[in-house]
Structure formats: structure tokens, C-alpha cells
Motif scaffolding. Structure first.
Motif, mmCIF file in Angstrom:
data_model
loop_
_atom_site.group_PDB
_atom_site.id
_atom_site.type_symbol
_atom_site.label_atom_id
_atom_site.label_comp_id
_atom_site.label_asym_id
_atom_site.label_seq_id
_atom_site.Cartn_x
_atom_site.Cartn_y
_atom_site.Cartn_z
ATOM 1 N N THR A 368 0.838 -1.198 -0.113
ATOM 2 C CA THR A 368 0.040 0.002 -0.193
ATOM 3 C C THR A 368 0.793 1.382 0.195
ATOM 4 O OG1 THR A 368 -0.145 0.394 2.285
ATOM 5 C CG2 THR A 368 -1.641 -1.103 1.515
ATOM 6 N N PRO A 369 0.234 2.396 -0.328
ATOM 7 C CA PRO A 369 1.254 3.577 -0.364
ATOM 8 C C PRO A 369 1.656 3.820 1.257
ATOM 9 C CG PRO A 369 -0.823 3.950 -1.418
ATOM 10 C CD PRO A 369 -1.069 2.766 -1.045
ATOM 11 N N ALA A 370 1.022 3.319 2.222
ATOM 12 C CA ALA A 370 1.455 3.471 3.405
ATOM 13 C C ALA A 370 2.709 2.450 3.876
ATOM 14 C CB ALA A 370 0.248 3.379 4.422
ATOM 15 N N GLY A 371 3.030 1.592 3.000
ATOM 16 C CA GLY A 371 3.837 0.496 3.194
ATOM 17 C C GLY A 371 3.565 -0.822 3.669
ATOM 18 N N GLU A 372 2.071 -1.131 3.798
ATOM 19 C CA GLU A 372 1.564 -2.336 4.034
ATOM 20 C C GLU A 372 1.859 -3.469 3.124
ATOM 21 O OE1 GLU A 372 -2.378 -4.255 5.795
ATOM 22 O OE2 GLU A 372 -2.274 -2.341 5.341
ATOM 23 N N GLN A 373 2.273 -4.666 3.379
ATOM 24 C CA GLN A 373 2.514 -5.734 2.472
ATOM 25 C C GLN A 373 1.193 -6.241 2.300
ATOM 26 O OE1 GLN A 373 5.447 -7.048 0.638
ATOM 27 N NE2 GLN A 373 3.571 -7.692 -0.452
ATOM 28 N N ILE A 374 0.748 -6.356 1.027
ATOM 29 C CA ILE A 374 -0.495 -7.113 0.741
ATOM 30 C C ILE A 374 -0.111 -8.276 0.223
ATOM 31 C CG2 ILE A 374 -2.270 -7.314 -1.022
ATOM 32 C CD1 ILE A 374 -2.322 -4.057 -1.387
ATOM 33 N N VAL A 375 -0.883 -9.570 0.788
ATOM 34 C CA VAL A 375 -0.538 -10.956 0.505
ATOM 35 C C VAL A 375 -1.520 -11.511 -0.344
ATOM 36 C CG1 VAL A 375 0.629 -11.065 2.687
ATOM 37 C CG2 VAL A 375 -1.683 -11.732 2.524
ATOM 38 N N GLY A 376 -1.334 -12.724 -0.942
ATOM 39 C CA GLY A 376 -2.249 -13.592 -1.695
ATOM 40 C C GLY A 376 -2.888 -14.325 -1.097
ATOM 41 N N GLY A 377 -3.868 -15.000 -1.925
ATOM 42 C CA GLY A 377 -5.038 -15.813 -1.210
ATOM 43 C C GLY A 377 -5.463 -17.224 -1.829
ATOM 44 N N GLU A 378 -4.439 -17.313 -2.890
ATOM 45 C CA GLU A 378 -4.358 -18.536 -3.680
ATOM 46 C C GLU A 378 -3.214 -19.235 -3.826
ATOM 47 O OE1 GLU A 378 -7.236 -19.740 -5.047
ATOM 48 O OE2 GLU A 378 -8.622 -18.055 -4.596
ATOM 49 N N GLU A 379 -2.476 -19.255 -4.845
ATOM 50 C CA GLU A 379 -1.168 -19.760 -4.990
ATOM 51 C C GLU A 379 -0.077 -19.262 -3.949
ATOM 52 O OE1 GLU A 379 -3.044 -20.469 -9.049
ATOM 53 O OE2 GLU A 379 -2.852 -18.607 -7.561
ATOM 54 N N TYR A 380 -0.367 -18.067 -3.648
ATOM 55 C CA TYR A 380 0.629 -17.511 -2.676
ATOM 56 C C TYR A 380 -0.244 -16.759 -1.466
ATOM 57 C CZ TYR A 380 3.161 -17.572 -6.964
ATOM 58 O OH TYR A 380 4.083 -17.984 -8.044
ATOM 59 N N ASN A 381 -0.966 -17.744 -0.771
ATOM 60 C CA ASN A 381 -1.752 -17.541 0.259
ATOM 61 C C ASN A 381 -1.093 -17.163 1.657
ATOM 62 O OD1 ASN A 381 -3.993 -17.103 2.189
ATOM 63 N ND2 ASN A 381 -4.056 -19.549 2.575
ATOM 64 N N GLY A 382 -0.989 -15.869 2.129
ATOM 65 C CA GLY A 382 -0.330 -15.427 2.888
ATOM 66 C C GLY A 382 1.231 -14.912 2.682
ATOM 67 N N GLN A 383 1.448 -14.983 1.317
ATOM 68 C CA GLN A 383 2.699 -14.720 0.941
ATOM 69 C C GLN A 383 2.613 -13.221 0.169
ATOM 70 O OE1 GLN A 383 5.094 -17.704 -1.131
ATOM 71 N NE2 GLN A 383 3.548 -19.238 -0.625
ATOM 72 N N PRO A 384 3.744 -12.589 0.304
ATOM 73 C CA PRO A 384 3.669 -11.111 -0.611
ATOM 74 C C PRO A 384 3.025 -11.227 -1.945
ATOM 75 C CG PRO A 384 5.826 -11.372 0.605
ATOM 76 C CD PRO A 384 5.170 -13.010 0.783
ATOM 77 N N LEU A 385 2.124 -10.547 -2.384
ATOM 78 C CA LEU A 385 1.675 -10.365 -3.824
ATOM 79 C C LEU A 385 2.422 -9.790 -4.588
ATOM 80 C CD1 LEU A 385 -0.699 -11.813 -5.432
ATOM 81 C CD2 LEU A 385 -1.907 -9.428 -4.452
ATOM 82 N N VAL A 386 3.039 -10.173 -5.562
ATOM 83 C CA VAL A 386 4.050 -9.557 -6.559
ATOM 84 C C VAL A 386 3.564 -9.782 -7.847
ATOM 85 C CG1 VAL A 386 6.204 -9.318 -7.387
ATOM 86 C CG2 VAL A 386 5.882 -10.108 -4.877
ATOM 87 N N PHE A 387 2.952 -8.699 -8.510
ATOM 88 C CA PHE A 387 2.324 -8.723 -10.051
ATOM 89 C C PHE A 387 3.702 -8.854 -10.894
ATOM 90 C CE2 PHE A 387 -1.110 -6.775 -7.958
ATOM 91 C CZ PHE A 387 -2.046 -7.529 -8.175
ATOM 92 N N VAL A 388 3.594 -10.147 -11.895
ATOM 93 C CA VAL A 388 4.610 -10.181 -12.619
ATOM 94 C C VAL A 388 4.251 -10.028 -14.100
ATOM 95 C CG1 VAL A 388 5.922 -11.815 -11.029
ATOM 96 C CG2 VAL A 388 4.227 -12.817 -12.749
ATOM 97 N N ASP A 389 5.062 -9.748 -15.115
ATOM 98 C CA ASP A 389 4.768 -9.426 -16.337
ATOM 99 C C ASP A 389 4.994 -10.742 -17.114
ATOM 100 O OD1 ASP A 389 4.135 -8.204 -18.684
ATOM 101 O OD2 ASP A 389 5.884 -7.108 -19.070
#
Length: 560
Positions: A368-389
Motif C-alpha cells: 500500500t502507499p503507506a507501506g503495508e504488504q499485501i498478501v495473496g489468497g490462492e497460490e501465494y496465500n499469506g505470501q507477498p503478492l507480486v504482480f509479474v509481467d
């Protein structure tokens, strides 16, 4: 009212191609357009109704048919999500059928638009404007707007399907399709008549959704610009003349916006670049279809808003699973990497409050703009969500898993994950603190930048790449804080660079298929997970539901 109800019943007949019923109850006879319209407010309420339909028409199925069969967008299957009976793959691979819902929705929506505009036109033609303290010029304006709107719908139908049934009155029923040329000529006539009578925009006037002279002229330029694909006739010279006249302000006062975001922002009704837009207000005419399809479920935390996204669509990948670029294999596609690194639009989208924002992509580590890490809910459940090209099942690589190394990963429509693909934020989304701004940006239908690019392509086709490059660079310059690192030049501007420029400037604006067809690339080129297909696929089939209701309709060649 008898007239209106009969017209509405005929509207249903237009959509289902069943008989147009007649209701003869006597009490309706006393309520007709001449007596129903009591004020200017009544007139405008009727006039705005088909424009509301046009706003709906710009999205969903119509957008889907322009973007998903082309090279810039995809809805990959993400584990247990988004296979959708194979629908997304059918359009990506050009395997659609006449039973697909997007095709039926587009055929129906096109003729519904014609019917609504024609219904309103027939009513307003019978209204005594002077009795409502309106002028003949007002009446000419309103009827000409409706003519231009009918032409707009028919031109989209011509683009998607070829020749359309031409309705001059809603009393007609079960009409056969007119030829491509007849449909083209009908559109041309409506627009030429509209240009003559519509008012011109004056300096400083806000764009409120009404069609003015330049909008009709721009639609006519579009018609000529794509005439070769529609009818086999080269009309680029006429398109060029109209584009020059629009830029020279013959049809009203317009100029390129000083910023890239001006034509798309919350206050884009004030952008000098907008030639025609359709208002989109909170809880009224929304961009929620775009919002739902593009963003991850947990992106609501990034936007700081309530829920709603479905995590479906994304840009087609620029990179293979091993990180090497697809640009070495294909000239089309790779939309994110087509943006220069210094392009202000390539920054991650961040909302700064009070209507201010930057960038238009969600890519990389999702915090988030405030620095909170957003996590996944499927393949990356509980892990950092990183959008890849990229598109591949990276979560299935490793000891004891499906793939031993990244080099073994396939990249295709069936192999997406919850973080697959860069996400486009073309429509700014404010946070909950500024919720009143949500969907406040109007939907731009025609921008002056399109006129510059049409003129540039006409000059390129005419053998003048130098002027073409100059026109493109006049738009590109606003996208950089300093010097443009990769301007168009007479040396680098060919058909592929021209398509790249269209794809960059108008990414996600629902036109890509048309641009590819105009350059004969839609069925002949390769891009990510897509091979050349058959030439008949430049047009969609006439839907089964349409033909089953009207035996006078004939199918397009190449479809059973």
C-alpha cells in the motif's frame, strides 16, 4: 403514450426479430409526443436516454471483442478460476462461435442503440419546440445528435459484423442485412447531415456528453480511415482532410492536453482534448465492469476501498518465464515493455488524495502507499503478492513439484496464477476518503490525440514519415519529465512502430482489434500464445439467436 409504447414494442422486435405488435387501446390516443413533452427538461430527458445506452455500450462485451482477441490483453486461467467454459481461450485463439455470449450481446446492443436513438428522433421530430421556448436551432441540434449517434452504432456494427439491417423507422421488422457498402453509405450520409447542423464547441466550454460538430466530423474521419477494411475502398485522403480541419479548429476549439492524465482524470470534462465523452457519475454510469475484471481481490487494500474486484484480466506478458523478452520473437504484444522506462504513465498507480494520482499500472511487489504488504489468497496465500509481467505456474516449480525448474514452465492461457500479469489502471480510483470522486471521470469516446494519430498514419501511408513522426511526437512529449528518449523519427516509423504508438497511447480504450485489422495484422501475425488464423475472422459471426428470430439474416462467410 401510443406512439412510444408501440416504438418500445418494436424495439423488442428489433432485438429478438419477432413481430412488432400493435396495441390499440383507445386511451393511449390522447398521449402523443406533441402533448407529452411539456418543457425543455422533458425533451432533454428523452434525448439523453440513448446516450446512456451508448455509455453502457462502450464497455463489457463490445470492449471484450476489441481487446481480448487482440495482442494486448488476456484473461488467463488462474488455477481454479477463470476457465469460464473455455470462453476466454476461444477469443484469444480466434475460435469463437456464433453462440458466444459476447457476440450476441454486441449484436443486440448495437441494434438496441439504433432503436433507442431512432425512437427518440421520431418523437422529437413531432414536438413543437417553439411552444417550449426552444428554437429551430435547438431542434436541429438534437436531431443531428441523434443522427450522429445512430451513425456511431451502425459504424460499430459494420466494424464487428459487416453490413447491418438499416432501419429508417421502428415500424419495420425482420429486415435483411444491407451490404457493407450500403451500410457505409448510410453512416456517411447521417454524419454529413449532422456536421452541417451541429453547433461547434467554443473555447473553455466543458464537455458534457453532447455531440458537437467536431464529434460528427471525427466519426466520419474514423469511417474513411477504416474504409479499406470495411468496403475495400481507400479513403485515407478524405480522412486526412477531416483530421487537418479538426486540428485547425474548423469544427470547434480543441487542443492537446498538457498532461497524459488530463483526458482520463476526475475532471476530464474540462480537458481541452476531449471531443466527445459520456458522463460517468458515482452510482449512476460507472466503470465498475473495468474495475471488477482487472484487479486482485486484495487490491482493495491498496486502493483503500471496499471490495468488488474479480482478478481476471491483465496485459499479455512481455517476458517469458525465464525473464527473456518476447519482443525477440514477436513484433506485436508485450504492451507494458512498449512503454519507455521514463514514461510517466509506466509508474505504479498511486492515489495521493484530493483527486491527485500518478502512474497507471499495478506491477511488482504489492504494498500500500503507506507501506503495508499485501498478501495473496490462492497460490501465494499469506505470501507477498507480486504482480509479474509473465504468465506461468511459478508456484509449481521446485523439489517434488510439477516442474523441476523455471526453464520447464510453459507460458499459455491455461497457466496463469493469482499474480499473473500487469494490471492497467486507466480509470483513476480514489480511496474511501474521496469516495465522492469514484467513477467521476467521464468515459472519453473521442480525443484529439486520436485525430493526431489518424493524421500521422495517413501521412505515413502517403510516404511522408517525417510529418507523421512530428504529429506523434506532439502527443508523446507530455509523457516525459524531460526529453523523450525514443521519439518517432522518419527512420524508425514503420507500420509496426505506428501500431506500437496506437497501442501505447490508447491502451485499454477498446480499439486494438480495429487497428490490427486496418494494418492486416489481426489474422496474419503471431503474438504471445497466438498463431495466425483465418482471414474470415476479421468479422464476427451473426449470432444464432439473431438468425433464429429472423430468417432474412444471412451468416458471414466462413461460419457454418
Amino acid at each position: 403514450m401510443k406512439s412510444t409504447l408501440n416504438n418500445l414494442l418494436c424495439l423488442i422486435a428489433v432485438l429478438s426479430f419477432s413481430s412488432c405488435l400493435k396495441l390499440e387501446q383507445e386511451w393511449f390516443d390522447q398521449v402523443v409526443p406533441e402533448t407529452f413533452f411539456k418543457s425543455e427538461k422533458d425533451v432533454k430527458a428523452a434525448l439523453y436516454r440513448p446516450f446512456t445506452h451508448a455509455r453502457w455500450y462502450m464497455g463489457e462485451d463490445r470492449w471484450n471483442l476489441q481487446e481480448y482477441p487482440a495482442d494486448q490483453f488476456a484473461i488467463s486461467t488462474k488455477g481454479r478460476h477463470w476457465y469460464n467454459g473455455g470462453e476466454n481461450e476461444r477469443f484469444h485463439y480466434h475460435r469463437w462461435t456464433q453462440d458466444d455470449g459476447w457476440i450476441w450481446g454486441t449484436w443486440r446492443g448495437t441494434l438496441m442503440g439504433v432503436a433507442l436513438a431512432l425512437d427518440t428522433k421520431q418523437d422529437l421530430e413531432r414536438v413543437d419546440y417553439e411552444s417550449l421556448a426552444l428554437t429551430q436551432a435547438d431542434k436541429d441540434d438534437h436531431l443531428s445528435q441523434l443522427n450522429a449517434l445512430i451513425a456511431f452504432f451502425y459504424m460499430r456494427g459494420l466494424d464487428y459484423f459487416g453490413g447491418m439491417p438499416i432501419f429508417e423507422s421502428l415500424d419495420q421488422e425482420a429486415l435483411p442485412r444491407n451490404t457493407d457498402q450500403e451500410t457505409f453509405d448510410h453512416i456517411e450520409r447521417l454524419l454529413i447531415e449532422a456536421i452541417e447542423k451541429l453547433p461547434s464547441k467554443v473555447a473553455g466550454e466543458k464537455e458534457e456528453g453532447a455531440m458537437k460538430k467536431a464529434a460528427a466530423a471525427a466519426l466520419l474521419a474514423r469511417l474513411y480511415f477504416n474504409a479499406e477494411a470495411y468496403t475495400g475502398q481507400n479513403r485515407f485522403a478524405e480522412a486526412e482532410e477531416l483530421c487537418r480541419d479538426i486540428i485547425d479548429q474548423k469544427y470547434g476549439v480543441y487542443s492537446l492536453d498538457a498532461t497524459w492524465y488530463g483526458p482520463h482524470s476526475f475532471t476530464n470534462d474540462s480537458s481541452p482534448e476531449i471531443i466527445w465523452s459520456i458522463p460517468s457519475e458515482f452510482n449512476y454510469l460507472q466503470y465498475d465492469w473495468f474495475f471488477n475484471f482487472f484487479y486482485h481481490y486484495n487490491t482493495v487494500k491498496y486502493f483503500d476501498i471496499d471490495g468488488g474486484p474479480w482478478n481476471g484480466a491483465h496485459l499479455t506478458p512481455s517476458l517469458k518465464p525465464d525473464g527473456s523478452p518476447y519482443s525477440t520473437d514477436f513484433k506485436l504484444g508485450s504492451p507494458f515493455e512498449k512503454f519507455d522506462d521514463g514514461d510517466l504513465r509506466k509508474k505504479p498507480y498511486v492515489y495521493h488524495g484530493n483527486g491527485r494520482y500518478e502512474g497507471m499500472f499495478l506491477v511488482g511487489n504489492h504494498t500500500t502507499p503507506a507501506g503495508e504488504q499485501i498478501v495473496g489468497g490462492e497460490e501465494y496465500n499469506g505470501q507477498p503478492l507480486v504482480f509479474v509481467d509473465q504468465v506461468a505456474r511459478f508456484s509449481e516449480v521446485g523439489p517434488g513439484k510439477r516442474y523441476s525448474s523455471i526453464n520447464d514452465l510453459p507460458s499459455k492461457m491455461s497457466e496463469g496464477e493469482e499474480n499473473t500479469g500487469v494490471r492497467l489502471v486507466k480509470v483513476p480510483i480514489p480511496n474511501n476518503a474521496d469516495q465522492s470522486l469514484r467513477w467521476g471521470a467521464d468515459n472519453p469516446v473521442i480525443r484529439l490525440a486520436e485525430i493526431y494519430y489518424m493524421l500521422a498514419e495517413c501521412r505515413l501511408r502517403a510516404g511522408d514519415p517525417e510529418e507523421a513522426a512530428h504529429l506523434i511526437n506532439q502527443v508523446r512529449v507530455r509523457n516525459f519529465e524531460g526529453t523523450d528518449p525514443n521519439p518517432a523519427t522518419a527512420a524508425n516509423l514503420d507500420e509496426y512502430r505506428m501500431l506500437d504508438e496506437w497501442g501505447i497511447e490508447f491502451l485499454g480504450e477498446g480499439r486494438r482489434r480495429t487497428d490490427l485489422i486496418r494494418w492486416n495484422k489481426f489474422t496474419t501475425e503471431r503474438w504471445w500464445d497466438h498463431e495466425p488464423t483465418s482471414d474470415h475472422l476479421k468479422r464476427f459471426p451473426i449470432p444464432t439467436q439473431a438468425i433464429s428470430g429472423n430468417n432474412n439474416l444471412h451468416q458471414n462467410p466462413g461460419y457454418n
